[in-house]
Write a protein that holds these residues in place. Structure first.
Motif, PDB file in Angstrom:
ATOM      1  N   TYR A   8     -10.943   1.648   2.189  1.00 31.15           N
ATOM      2  CA  TYR A   8      -9.828   2.587   2.239  1.00 31.15           C
ATOM      3  C   TYR A   8     -10.092   3.605   3.343  1.00 31.15           C
ATOM      4  O   TYR A   8     -11.208   4.116   3.486  1.00 31.15           O
ATOM      5  CB  TYR A   8      -9.674   3.325   0.898  1.00 31.15           C
ATOM      6  CG  TYR A   8      -9.156   2.450  -0.226  1.00 31.15           C
ATOM      7  CD1 TYR A   8      -7.792   2.360  -0.487  1.00 31.15           C
ATOM      8  CD2 TYR A   8     -10.050   1.741  -1.019  1.00 31.15           C
ATOM      9  CE1 TYR A   8      -7.336   1.565  -1.540  1.00 31.15           C
ATOM     10  CE2 TYR A   8      -9.605   0.948  -2.059  1.00 31.15           C
ATOM     11  CZ  TYR A   8      -8.233   0.860  -2.310  1.00 31.15           C
ATOM     12  OH  TYR A   8      -7.780   0.075  -3.325  1.00 31.15           O
ATOM     13  N   THR A   9      -9.033   3.957   4.091  1.00 30.09           N
ATOM     14  CA  THR A   9      -9.130   4.967   5.148  1.00 30.09           C
ATOM     15  C   THR A   9      -7.934   5.900   5.032  1.00 30.09           C
ATOM     16  O   THR A   9      -6.766   5.436   4.965  1.00 30.09           O
ATOM     17  CB  THR A   9      -9.159   4.324   6.539  1.00 30.09           C
ATOM     18  OG1 THR A   9     -10.234   3.387   6.601  1.00 30.09           O
ATOM     19  CG2 THR A   9      -9.358   5.385   7.618  1.00 30.09           C
ATOM     20  N   ILE A  10      -8.204   7.244   5.014  1.00 29.20           N
ATOM     21  CA  ILE A  10      -7.153   8.256   4.951  1.00 29.20           C
ATOM     22  C   ILE A  10      -7.057   8.922   6.329  1.00 29.20           C
ATOM     23  O   ILE A  10      -8.069   9.337   6.916  1.00 29.20           O
ATOM     24  CB  ILE A  10      -7.436   9.310   3.862  1.00 29.20           C
ATOM     25  CG1 ILE A  10      -7.623   8.617   2.508  1.00 29.20           C
ATOM     26  CG2 ILE A  10      -6.308  10.334   3.803  1.00 29.20           C
ATOM     27  CD1 ILE A  10      -6.395   7.909   2.003  1.00 29.20           C
ATOM     28  N   TYR A  11      -5.799   9.034   6.831  1.00 20.99           N
ATOM     29  CA  TYR A  11      -5.541   9.657   8.150  1.00 20.99           C
ATOM     30  C   TYR A  11      -4.708  10.915   7.957  1.00 20.99           C
ATOM     31  O   TYR A  11      -3.812  10.965   7.096  1.00 20.99           O
ATOM     32  CB  TYR A  11      -4.759   8.717   9.064  1.00 20.99           C
ATOM     33  CG  TYR A  11      -5.504   7.458   9.458  1.00 20.99           C
ATOM     34  CD1 TYR A  11      -6.230   7.407  10.640  1.00 20.99           C
ATOM     35  CD2 TYR A  11      -5.459   6.331   8.650  1.00 20.99           C
ATOM     36  CE1 TYR A  11      -6.910   6.248  11.002  1.00 20.99           C
ATOM     37  CE2 TYR A  11      -6.135   5.177   9.004  1.00 20.99           C
ATOM     38  CZ  TYR A  11      -6.858   5.138  10.177  1.00 20.99           C
ATOM     39  OH  TYR A  11      -7.513   3.990  10.533  1.00 20.99           O
ATOM     40  N   LYS A  12      -5.039  11.958   8.754  1.00 18.70           N
ATOM     41  CA  LYS A  12      -4.205  13.158   8.848  1.00 18.70           C
ATOM     42  C   LYS A  12      -3.831  13.343  10.327  1.00 18.70           C
ATOM     43  O   LYS A  12      -4.713  13.543  11.174  1.00 18.70           O
ATOM     44  CB  LYS A  12      -4.944  14.403   8.356  1.00 18.70           C
ATOM     45  CG  LYS A  12      -4.157  15.692   8.563  1.00 18.70           C
ATOM     46  CD  LYS A  12      -4.965  16.889   8.088  1.00 18.70           C
ATOM     47  CE  LYS A  12      -4.236  18.199   8.342  1.00 18.70           C
ATOM     48  NZ  LYS A  12      -4.165  18.545   9.757  1.00 18.70           N
ATOM     49  N   ASP A  13      -2.542  13.231  10.587  1.00 15.80           N
ATOM     50  CA  ASP A  13      -2.050  13.311  11.976  1.00 15.80           C
ATOM     51  C   ASP A  13      -2.817  12.337  12.873  1.00 15.80           C
ATOM     52  O   ASP A  13      -3.307  12.701  13.950  1.00 15.80           O
ATOM     53  CB  ASP A  13      -2.173  14.739  12.511  1.00 15.80           C
ATOM     54  CG  ASP A  13      -1.308  15.726  11.746  1.00 15.80           C
ATOM     55  OD1 ASP A  13      -0.232  15.302  11.280  1.00 15.80           O
ATOM     56  OD2 ASP A  13      -1.691  16.898  11.632  1.00 15.80           O
ATOM     57  N   ASN A  14      -2.951  11.069  12.359  1.00 20.12           N
ATOM     58  CA  ASN A  14      -3.591   9.958  13.075  1.00 20.12           C
ATOM     59  C   ASN A  14      -5.083  10.190  13.335  1.00 20.12           C
ATOM     60  O   ASN A  14      -5.680   9.513  14.170  1.00 20.12           O
ATOM     61  CB  ASN A  14      -2.890   9.688  14.414  1.00 20.12           C
ATOM     62  CG  ASN A  14      -1.456   9.217  14.224  1.00 20.12           C
ATOM     63  OD1 ASN A  14      -1.173   8.446  13.294  1.00 20.12           O
ATOM     64  ND2 ASN A  14      -0.554   9.685  15.076  1.00 20.12           N
ATOM     65  N   THR A  15      -5.682  11.119  12.606  1.00 20.27           N
ATOM     66  CA  THR A  15      -7.123  11.363  12.695  1.00 20.27           C
ATOM     67  C   THR A  15      -7.760  11.026  11.342  1.00 20.27           C
ATOM     68  O   THR A  15      -7.262  11.445  10.284  1.00 20.27           O
ATOM     69  CB  THR A  15      -7.419  12.826  13.055  1.00 20.27           C
ATOM     70  OG1 THR A  15      -6.812  13.125  14.311  1.00 20.27           O
ATOM     71  CG2 THR A  15      -8.920  13.073  13.155  1.00 20.27           C
TER      72      THR A  15
ATOM     73  N   LYS B  46      -1.643   9.348   5.888  1.00 20.35           N
ATOM     74  CA  LYS B  46      -1.385   7.908   5.820  1.00 20.35           C
ATOM     75  C   LYS B  46      -2.643   7.224   5.321  1.00 20.35           C
ATOM     76  O   LYS B  46      -3.761   7.683   5.579  1.00 20.35           O
ATOM     77  CB  LYS B  46      -1.003   7.374   7.202  1.00 20.35           C
ATOM     78  CG  LYS B  46      -0.690   5.892   7.220  1.00 20.35           C
ATOM     79  CD  LYS B  46      -0.230   5.471   8.607  1.00 20.35           C
ATOM     80  CE  LYS B  46      -1.362   5.558   9.602  1.00 20.35           C
ATOM     81  NZ  LYS B  46      -0.997   4.980  10.919  1.00 20.35           N
ATOM     82  N   CYS B  47      -2.457   6.084   4.559  1.00 21.59           N
ATOM     83  CA  CYS B  47      -3.571   5.335   3.998  1.00 21.59           C
ATOM     84  C   CYS B  47      -3.540   3.906   4.529  1.00 21.59           C
ATOM     85  O   CYS B  47      -2.464   3.296   4.649  1.00 21.59           O
ATOM     86  CB  CYS B  47      -3.476   5.329   2.467  1.00 21.59           C
ATOM     87  SG  CYS B  47      -4.737   4.296   1.671  1.00 21.59           S
TER      88      CYS B  47
ATOM     89  N   VAL C 103       0.866  -1.171   0.000  1.00 18.81           N
ATOM     90  CA  VAL C 103       0.000   0.000   0.000  1.00 18.81           C
ATOM     91  C   VAL C 103       0.905   1.224   0.000  1.00 18.81           C
ATOM     92  O   VAL C 103       1.784   1.359   0.861  1.00 18.81           O
ATOM     93  CB  VAL C 103      -0.938   0.024   1.226  1.00 18.81           C
ATOM     94  CG1 VAL C 103      -1.782   1.300   1.212  1.00 18.81           C
ATOM     95  CG2 VAL C 103      -1.838  -1.194   1.237  1.00 18.81           C
ATOM     96  N   THR C 104       0.701   2.126  -0.943  1.00 17.30           N
ATOM     97  CA  THR C 104       1.526   3.329  -1.046  1.00 17.30           C
ATOM     98  C   THR C 104       0.632   4.549  -1.074  1.00 17.30           C
ATOM     99  O   THR C 104      -0.525   4.500  -1.535  1.00 17.30           O
ATOM    100  CB  THR C 104       2.407   3.295  -2.304  1.00 17.30           C
ATOM    101  OG1 THR C 104       1.556   3.170  -3.457  1.00 17.30           O
ATOM    102  CG2 THR C 104       3.389   2.140  -2.244  1.00 17.30           C
ATOM    103  N   LEU C 105       1.178   5.691  -0.553  1.00 22.88           N
ATOM    104  CA  LEU C 105       0.464   6.968  -0.552  1.00 22.88           C
ATOM    105  C   LEU C 105       1.379   8.012  -1.164  1.00 22.88           C
ATOM    106  O   LEU C 105       2.569   8.113  -0.796  1.00 22.88           O
ATOM    107  CB  LEU C 105       0.063   7.361   0.867  1.00 22.88           C
ATOM    108  CG  LEU C 105      -0.737   8.660   1.002  1.00 22.88           C
ATOM    109  CD1 LEU C 105      -1.816   8.508   2.080  1.00 22.88           C
ATOM    110  CD2 LEU C 105       0.179   9.826   1.370  1.00 22.88           C
TER     111      LEU C 105
END
Length: 778
Positions: free
Chosen positions: A74-81, A110-111, A40-42
């Motif tokens: 699929y889940t996208i995180y910004k600063d673990n949120t 992060k994905c 898995v790459t972002l």
């Protein structure tokens, strides 16, 4: 008839059934499919760092190997949120768009992909958005009066996130506020008149950092002064104010009071609020010296505050009294003088005689009524301790002195003298001198008879007067005394003589044995007595040389002790010594050698046994000797003719002397055939020869032993040693030559073996009586 509604219902039912079948088929296919998530790459597009307003795409790519259709989450995180989530069955990349990116979009992305419970996450990538919008400041009015409220705004419409807005007045911080919007509205007051310049800026919070914007535009404002001021006045004014005068203070407002709604004035001195009012405040009091200082008049209208002050000086009518004590150090029952005086007074108002004084102890009046300020405490008052103070009065004004604590000293009591620890002759020890009562400092002096040994002064409660000394004789202990003194005007008090137990070191140890060493025998009771010179209690220990452990240990209050050994034996022989121990030292006696002798009954038994053995040996020798001699006599036996008709008559020969003393030898056991016979009457025919022989020789007694045996012509007489053997031949009365008896041999025992003359006389007598006797054969 065709019904459209029923037709639509049938078509909907068929469509639902078909959809259910398709979903079931997909689920079955999905559950039967095999897969593995390989990577898995972002990526951030167009780049990781962009300027404000750029469209940014966050791409998440999942590389999955499978044998069928798969449902991907699929889940996208910004600063673990979590910022975005999507479910799909396609294999295409997930795209998450940030339109018109702002600084608030800065962070780490992060994905994560989840397929049937299997998860795999990409690495984190940081997006940095640079540039903030310049804020805009606006105000509802630019000219206003001091204390008046105005509304101000600060906006940054293109920004988002958590923002803190800051307002400044002439570059000085004025106000700050945190919001989650891109604008803020607040109300501000300006208390000081004059022209001002206002601006604002903001910070976007990006934990753990923040980004600050540029400053906004400047807005100039004018603050007009309110034309009212506070005024303070004091009466009397223009002249010196003296204690006792009436003091009036007034606080008022000067100026235009037309728009004075909310106006209020305050009169205070320091933190003490004296009076308050709407437009005026007054305060009156009797002036005292402590009222001197700064008075303040305050005016408040809204948030506008104005102040006016005035300093007031009040002259003392008389000064604060001062209390003094003489002497400064006083002992119980001593004279004490108290003086209360005011050093200064206002001579144009009062005289020194107008001031009256009162003295107190612990708030109790010692001097009822007024007096001139000098007071003498009566002698003999026991308790002089307390807090003393005095009061001065004049013209209804009272002033108090500071409190003066007095601790009357206590005279020292008769001291006690004691010894610390054990007192041992010849060794140093400490003497303690102490008084139960008495105020410090106390001087202690140690005396020996009439000579001062040493002295010391005790200054602190936990200190003691201790003197090191050494005595050389136990009686020296009573030569010591000590004295204590804490008042030079009073004689020192002397203690009693030092009286304590003195320990004399042990000396001259000795070990005594009872009974005497030469008389210790087996079975006796032996006493080991250990004695010393010195002070009891004494611990005595008895040792036998070669033994580490003591035979016996005891503690005695006497100078000697004993150890008893019952039933001594040879094993108790050895070297003994004792040790004596007291609190001073340990001494050891000399060695004493104990030799346990044999018991008397054992000695007697040994002697008796020896005598018995000797007797047995002698008896054995005698028996053996007689046995051998009997054998020889049997061999030398001769035939003898009897002289009398009776064949068993014995031949008796006796040689005596009228003056001869008969010798009775010890009885010796002989053969059963031996007959012993004593002296018999001498035959008349041999009186002459016997007398002649008796005149020349001592009396001799003979014993004849006759053995009756058959006649053996071949036997001949034998002789052994000094023995003489005779053969006697006698004719029978009938005179027949052939009729004869053999009486065996006749053996004569010479009782005086050392006199051969006796033997010769005996031979001659026998020869006359028996003519037929043969000559002795040796």
């Amino acid at each position: 008839m065709w019904d459209p509604q029923q037709h639509s219902l049938r078509m909907g039912t068929r469509l639902l059934l078909l959809t259910f079948i398709l979903l079931s088929t997909c689920q079955v296919a999905e559950s039967q499919a095999l897969f593995t998530i390989r990577r898995v790459t972002l990526t951030l597009e167009p780049s990781k760092t962009v300027s404000r307003g750029t469209n940014v795409t966050v791409r998440c790519q999942a590389l999955v190997s499978s044998s069928g259709f798969l449902n991907r989450e699929y889940t996208i995180y910004k600063d673990n949120t979590v910022v975005y989530t999507k479910n799909t069955t396609t294999t295409e990349d997930l795209l998450y768009s940030l339109r018109m990116a702002r600084v608030a979009n800065t962070g780490k992305y992060k994905c994560k992909v989840n397929i049937q419970g299997k998860e795999l996450s990409s690495n984190s990538e940081k997006l940095t958005v640079t540039g903030l919008q310049t804020p805009v400041l606006s105000i509802d009015k630019r000219v206003f009066s001091e204390g008046e409220e105005v509304t101000v705004w600060c906006t940054a419409p293109e920004e988002s996130g958590a923002i803190v807005f800051y307002f400044y007045e002439d570059s000085k911080d004025l106000h700050e506020q945190m919001v989650n919007t891109n604008h803020v509205e607040t109300r501000l007051r300006f208390n000081n008149a004059g022209d001002r310049k206002l601006h604002c800026d903001y910070r976007v919070i990006l934990l753990p950092d923040s980004v600050r914007s540029n400053a906004s535009n400047n807005v100039a404002v004018t603050v007009n002064e309110l034309f009212i001021t506070p005024v303070i006045s004091v009466r009397p004014h223009g002249s010196k104010i003296i204690e006792g005068d009436n003091l009036d203070i007034s606080c008022s407002v000067s100026g235009n009071l037309q728009n004075s709604s909310g106006l209020k004035v305050y009169l205070s001195k320091g933190l003490n609020l004296l009076s308050t009012g709407q437009s005026k405040a007054n305060h009156s009091m009797r002036a005292l010296a402590e009222h001197s200082g700064e008075f303040e008049c305050s005016l408040e209208m809204g948030n506008v505050v104005k102040r006016a002050t005035k300093n007031v000086t009040i002259t003392e009518l008389f000064s604060q009294p001062v209390l003094t004590i003489y002497p400064t150090e006083v002992f119980e029952r001593e004279k004490l003088t108290l003086t209360c005086k005011s050093a200064n007074y206002s001579s144009d108002r009062i005289s020194a005689q107008d001031v009256k004084y009162t003295i107190y102890i612990d708030n109790y009046n010692l001097t009822p009524g007024s007096f001139n300020g000098i007071y003498v405490v009566p002698v003999g008052l026991r308790n002089l301790s307390g807090n003393y103070s005095c009061k001065a009065d004049a013209k209804l004004i009272s002033k108090y002195s500071a409190k003066l604590p007095v601790q009357a000293k206590v005279l020292v009591s008769k001291p006690d003298i004691t010894a610390n620890g054990r007192v041992i002759v010849g060794k140093p020890f400490q003497v303690r001198c102490h008084s139960d009562r008495g105020s410090l400092p106390i001087k202690y002096t140690l005396w020996k008879k009439y000579s001062e040994v040493n002295s010391t002064t005790v200054q602190q409660p936990h200190h003691q007067a201790v003197f090191p000394i050494t005595i050389q004789h136990y009686s020296d202990i009573q030569d010591y005394k000590c004295e204590a003194q804490n008042n030079p005007k009073v004689d020192a008090l002397v203690s009693n003589r030092l009286n304590t137990t003195v320990i004399v070191p042990l000396s001259n140890p000795g070990l005594t044995v009872l009974p005497d060493l030469s008389e210790v025998a087996e079975g006796d009771e032996m006493y080991l007595i250990c004695g010393v010179e010195g002070s009891p209690p004494v611990t005595f220990k008895w040792y036998r040389r070669g033994n580490v452990q003591p035979l016996f240990t005891t503690t005695s209050t006497q100078s000697s002790a004993s150890h008893q050994i019952k039933g001594v034996g040879n094993e108790h022989s050895g070297n003994y010594y004792c040790e004596a121990i007291n609190y001073a030292n340990m001494v050891q006696s000399q060695l004493v050698t104990v030799d346990v002798k044999m018991a008397m009954w054992k000695k007697g038994l040994i002697v008796a046994c020896c005598l018995l053995v000797v007797a047995v040996l002698v008896l054995g020798c005698v028996l053996r000797y007689n046995s051998k001699r009997g054998k020889r006599e049997n061999a030398a036996e001769l035939s003898v003719k009897p002289s009398s008709p009776k064949s068993d008559d014995s031949l008796t020969v006796s040689l005596t002397h009228s003056t001869m003393e008969v010798y009775n030898p010890p009885k010796v056991g002989v053969d059963a055939a031996v007959s012993v016979w004593s002296e018999r009457p001498v035959d008349p025919g041999s009186d002459v020869e016997s007398s002649a022989a008796s005149n020349n020789e001592p009396d001799v007694e003979y014993t004849e032993v006759v053995h009756r045996q058959p006649v053996d012509p071949a036997r001949v007489p034998l002789r052994k040693g000094t023995e003489t053997v005779y053969s006697e031949v006698q004719n029978s009365p009938t005179g027949a030559p052939g009729d004869h008896y053999d009486y065996g041999s006749v053996e004569y025992a010479d009782l005086n073996g050392d006199q051969p003359e006796v033997n010769q006389a005996l031979l001659e007598v026998n020869h006359q009586d028996n003519n037929d006797l043969p000559v002795p054969v040796e």
